[in-house]
Design a protein around this motif. Structure first.
Motif, PDB file in Angstrom:
ATOM      1  N   ASP A 205       0.871  -1.181   0.000  1.00  9.66           N
ATOM      2  CA  ASP A 205       0.000   0.000   0.000  1.00  9.66           C
ATOM      3  C   ASP A 205       0.903   1.224   0.000  1.00  9.66           C
ATOM      4  O   ASP A 205       1.415   1.628   1.043  1.00  9.66           O
ATOM      5  CB  ASP A 205      -0.917  -0.017   1.224  1.00  9.66           C
ATOM      6  N   ARG A 206       1.132   1.769  -1.204  1.00 15.80           N
ATOM      7  CA  ARG A 206       2.056   2.894  -1.352  1.00 15.80           C
ATOM      8  C   ARG A 206       1.515   3.899  -2.352  1.00 15.80           C
ATOM      9  O   ARG A 206       0.791   3.555  -3.282  1.00 15.80           O
ATOM     10  CB  ARG A 206       3.422   2.419  -1.865  1.00 15.80           C
ATOM     11  N   THR A 207       1.939   5.142  -2.185  1.00 16.73           N
ATOM     12  CA  THR A 207       1.636   6.164  -3.177  1.00 16.73           C
ATOM     13  C   THR A 207       2.642   6.045  -4.314  1.00 16.73           C
ATOM     14  O   THR A 207       3.790   5.647  -4.113  1.00 16.73           O
ATOM     15  CB  THR A 207       1.721   7.569  -2.556  1.00 16.73           C
ATOM     16  N   LEU A 208       2.186   6.373  -5.510  1.00 18.91           N
ATOM     17  CA  LEU A 208       3.006   6.265  -6.712  1.00 18.91           C
ATOM     18  C   LEU A 208       2.934   7.565  -7.493  1.00 18.91           C
ATOM     19  O   LEU A 208       1.842   8.103  -7.705  1.00 18.91           O
ATOM     20  CB  LEU A 208       2.499   5.119  -7.596  1.00 18.91           C
ATOM     21  N   ALA A 209       4.080   8.054  -7.906  1.00 25.29           N
ATOM     22  CA  ALA A 209       4.145   9.182  -8.828  1.00 25.29           C
ATOM     23  C   ALA A 209       4.726   8.671 -10.135  1.00 25.29           C
ATOM     24  O   ALA A 209       5.708   7.930 -10.132  1.00 25.29           O
ATOM     25  CB  ALA A 209       5.013  10.296  -8.265  1.00 25.29           C
ATOM     26  N   CYS A 210       4.116   9.027 -11.241  1.00 31.54           N
ATOM     27  CA  CYS A 210       4.612   8.671 -12.566  1.00 31.54           C
ATOM     28  C   CYS A 210       4.960   9.975 -13.269  1.00 31.54           C
ATOM     29  O   CYS A 210       4.060  10.748 -13.623  1.00 31.54           O
ATOM     30  CB  CYS A 210       3.563   7.882 -13.340  1.00 31.54           C
ATOM     31  N   ARG A 211       6.242  10.221 -13.426  1.00 32.68           N
ATOM     32  CA  ARG A 211       6.720  11.481 -14.004  1.00 32.68           C
ATOM     33  C   ARG A 211       7.162  11.238 -15.441  1.00 32.68           C
ATOM     34  O   ARG A 211       8.043  10.419 -15.699  1.00 32.68           O
ATOM     35  CB  ARG A 211       7.857  12.026 -13.156  1.00 32.68           C
ATOM     36  N   ILE A 212       6.532  11.964 -16.360  1.00 31.18           N
ATOM     37  CA  ILE A 212       6.804  11.822 -17.787  1.00 31.18           C
ATOM     38  C   ILE A 212       7.752  12.951 -18.192  1.00 31.18           C
ATOM     39  O   ILE A 212       7.340  14.106 -18.311  1.00 31.18           O
ATOM     40  CB  ILE A 212       5.506  11.881 -18.624  1.00 31.18           C
ATOM     41  N   THR A 213       9.006  12.608 -18.412  1.00 32.70           N
ATOM     42  CA  THR A 213      10.046  13.619 -18.581  1.00 32.70           C
ATOM     43  C   THR A 213       9.901  14.435 -19.863  1.00 32.70           C
ATOM     44  O   THR A 213      10.072  15.657 -19.821  1.00 32.70           O
ATOM     45  CB  THR A 213      11.436  12.969 -18.551  1.00 32.70           C
ATOM     46  N   ASP A 214       9.598  13.795 -20.980  1.00 33.14           N
ATOM     47  CA  ASP A 214       9.561  14.537 -22.242  1.00 33.14           C
ATOM     48  C   ASP A 214       8.312  15.405 -22.392  1.00 33.14           C
ATOM     49  O   ASP A 214       8.299  16.330 -23.204  1.00 33.14           O
ATOM     50  CB  ASP A 214       9.718  13.604 -23.439  1.00 33.14           C
ATOM     51  N   LEU A 215       7.291  15.144 -21.609  1.00 33.47           N
ATOM     52  CA  LEU A 215       6.072  15.961 -21.668  1.00 33.47           C
ATOM     53  C   LEU A 215       5.997  16.974 -20.535  1.00 33.47           C
ATOM     54  O   LEU A 215       5.123  17.838 -20.537  1.00 33.47           O
ATOM     55  CB  LEU A 215       4.824  15.069 -21.636  1.00 33.47           C
ATOM     56  N   GLY A 216       6.881  16.840 -19.561  1.00 34.44           N
ATOM     57  CA  GLY A 216       6.866  17.759 -18.421  1.00 34.44           C
ATOM     58  C   GLY A 216       5.593  17.644 -17.601  1.00 34.44           C
ATOM     59  O   GLY A 216       5.107  18.630 -17.060  1.00 34.44           O
ATOM     60  N   THR A 217       5.065  16.436 -17.517  1.00 35.24           N
ATOM     61  CA  THR A 217       3.825  16.221 -16.773  1.00 35.24           C
ATOM     62  C   THR A 217       3.990  15.028 -15.843  1.00 35.24           C
ATOM     63  O   THR A 217       4.983  14.318 -15.904  1.00 35.24           O
ATOM     64  CB  THR A 217       2.635  16.015 -17.730  1.00 35.24           C
ATOM     65  N   ALA A 218       3.020  14.846 -14.990  1.00 37.50           N
ATOM     66  CA  ALA A 218       3.071  13.725 -14.042  1.00 37.50           C
ATOM     67  C   ALA A 218       1.660  13.295 -13.686  1.00 37.50           C
ATOM     68  O   ALA A 218       0.693  14.037 -13.878  1.00 37.50           O
ATOM     69  CB  ALA A 218       3.825  14.138 -12.785  1.00 37.50           C
ATOM     70  N   PHE A 219       1.585  12.090 -13.162  1.00 37.24           N
ATOM     71  CA  PHE A 219       0.350  11.526 -12.634  1.00 37.24           C
ATOM     72  C   PHE A 219       0.683  10.933 -11.283  1.00 37.24           C
ATOM     73  O   PHE A 219       1.837  10.618 -11.000  1.00 37.24           O
ATOM     74  CB  PHE A 219      -0.184  10.421 -13.553  1.00 37.24           C
ATOM     75  N   HIS A 220      -0.317  10.776 -10.464  1.00 33.14           N
ATOM     76  CA  HIS A 220      -0.088  10.056  -9.214  1.00 33.14           C
ATOM     77  C   HIS A 220      -1.274   9.145  -8.951  1.00 33.14           C
ATOM     78  O   HIS A 220      -2.367   9.354  -9.472  1.00 33.14           O
ATOM     79  CB  HIS A 220       0.195  10.999  -8.036  1.00 33.14           C
TER      80      HIS A 220
ATOM     81  N   ASP B 277       6.933   7.648 -24.651  1.00 36.29           N
ATOM     82  CA  ASP B 277       6.943   6.455 -25.507  1.00 36.29           C
ATOM     83  C   ASP B 277       7.373   5.217 -24.730  1.00 36.29           C
ATOM     84  O   ASP B 277       6.848   4.121 -24.958  1.00 36.29           O
ATOM     85  CB  ASP B 277       7.856   6.663 -26.717  1.00 36.29           C
ATOM     86  N   ASP B 278       8.320   5.383 -23.817  1.00 31.09           N
ATOM     87  CA  ASP B 278       8.763   4.248 -23.003  1.00 31.09           C
ATOM     88  C   ASP B 278       7.652   3.775 -22.068  1.00 31.09           C
ATOM     89  O   ASP B 278       7.501   2.577 -21.840  1.00 31.09           O
ATOM     90  CB  ASP B 278      10.015   4.602 -22.211  1.00 31.09           C
ATOM     91  N   LEU B 279       6.866   4.700 -21.530  1.00 33.05           N
ATOM     92  CA  LEU B 279       5.736   4.311 -20.681  1.00 33.05           C
ATOM     93  C   LEU B 279       4.743   3.474 -21.476  1.00 33.05           C
ATOM     94  O   LEU B 279       4.299   2.420 -21.021  1.00 33.05           O
ATOM     95  CB  LEU B 279       5.039   5.543 -20.094  1.00 33.05           C
ATOM     96  N   LEU B 280       4.411   3.924 -22.678  1.00 33.47           N
ATOM     97  CA  LEU B 280       3.468   3.179 -23.506  1.00 33.47           C
ATOM     98  C   LEU B 280       4.017   1.794 -23.859  1.00 33.47           C
ATOM     99  O   LEU B 280       3.288   0.800 -23.812  1.00 33.47           O
ATOM    100  CB  LEU B 280       3.125   3.961 -24.777  1.00 33.47           C
ATOM    101  N   SER B 281       5.308   1.717 -24.191  1.00 39.12           N
ATOM    102  CA  SER B 281       5.924   0.430 -24.518  1.00 39.12           C
ATOM    103  C   SER B 281       5.960  -0.490 -23.310  1.00 39.12           C
ATOM    104  O   SER B 281       5.731  -1.696 -23.431  1.00 39.12           O
ATOM    105  CB  SER B 281       7.351   0.632 -25.038  1.00 39.12           C
ATOM    106  N   LEU B 282       6.228   0.070 -22.159  1.00 39.23           N
ATOM    107  CA  LEU B 282       6.277  -0.707 -20.926  1.00 39.23           C
ATOM    108  C   LEU B 282       4.911  -1.311 -20.613  1.00 39.23           C
ATOM    109  O   LEU B 282       4.790  -2.507 -20.343  1.00 39.23           O
ATOM    110  CB  LEU B 282       6.737   0.188 -19.775  1.00 39.23           C
ATOM    111  N   VAL B 283       3.879  -0.500 -20.686  1.00 38.11           N
ATOM    112  CA  VAL B 283       2.524  -0.973 -20.380  1.00 38.11           C
ATOM    113  C   VAL B 283       2.042  -1.979 -21.423  1.00 38.11           C
ATOM    114  O   VAL B 283       1.375  -2.950 -21.089  1.00 38.11           O
ATOM    115  CB  VAL B 283       1.545   0.221 -20.253  1.00 38.11           C
ATOM    116  N   ALA B 284       2.430  -1.778 -22.671  1.00 35.94           N
ATOM    117  CA  ALA B 284       2.016  -2.692 -23.742  1.00 35.94           C
ATOM    118  C   ALA B 284       2.790  -4.010 -23.712  1.00 35.94           C
ATOM    119  O   ALA B 284       2.467  -4.927 -24.459  1.00 35.94           O
ATOM    120  CB  ALA B 284       2.192  -2.014 -25.097  1.00 35.94           C
ATOM    121  N   GLY B 285       3.815  -4.090 -22.866  1.00 36.45           N
ATOM    122  CA  GLY B 285       4.597  -5.309 -22.779  1.00 36.45           C
ATOM    123  C   GLY B 285       5.693  -5.408 -23.821  1.00 36.45           C
ATOM    124  O   GLY B 285       6.327  -6.444 -23.981  1.00 36.45           O
ATOM    125  N   LYS B 286       5.959  -4.331 -24.529  1.00 34.77           N
ATOM    126  CA  LYS B 286       6.996  -4.317 -25.559  1.00 34.77           C
ATOM    127  C   LYS B 286       8.366  -3.962 -24.983  1.00 34.77           C
ATOM    128  O   LYS B 286       9.370  -4.118 -25.659  1.00 34.77           O
ATOM    129  CB  LYS B 286       6.635  -3.308 -26.651  1.00 34.77           C
TER     130      LYS B 286
END
Length: 111
Positions: A31-46, A74-83
């Motif tokens: 049970d942890r908080t997660l931050a996902c920081r997207i470097t090339d877009l300068g945005t983040a999600f949590h 692009d790496d996030l999308l590839s990671l989630v897609a299993g590529k």
């Protein structure tokens, strides 16, 4: 380069996949908080990882998050897609995961 909406959808897709895995494999004691920081877009999600599930996905960074995933869009999308293999991506520094070592071991079970 992927868009912010593409990255948001990838996180929702990951959440759906984790839901299926959590039902099949049982609850994971994490049970942890997660931050996902997207470097090339300068945005983040949590969000929150709870019982092997990814819940409460929201726009914006959480600087106090216990786990931080730092990657390009692009790496996030590839990671989630299993590529993109997580271990290789970390070794090649395509992605970075900041967490304590015990949480990293538990995260391996999710991915």
């Amino acid at each position: 380069m992927a868009t912010v909406d593409d990255c948001r959808q990838a996180l929702y897709d990951l959440a759906a996949r984790l839901d299926i895995n959590a039902e099949a494999q049982g609850r994971l004691d994490l049970d942890r908080t997660l931050a996902c920081r997207i470097t090339d877009l300068g945005t983040a999600f949590h969000a929150r990882i709870k019982g092997g599930r990814l819940v409460d996905i929201t726009d914006g960074d959480d600087p106090k998050a216990k786990i931080a995933l730092i990657t390009g869009s692009d790496d996030l999308l590839s990671l989630v897609a299993g590529k993109l293999d997580v271990t290789r991506a970390i070794a090649s520094r395509q992605i970075s995961i900041k967490a304590n070592p015990f949480d990293l071991l538990k995260l391996r079970k999710l991915l």
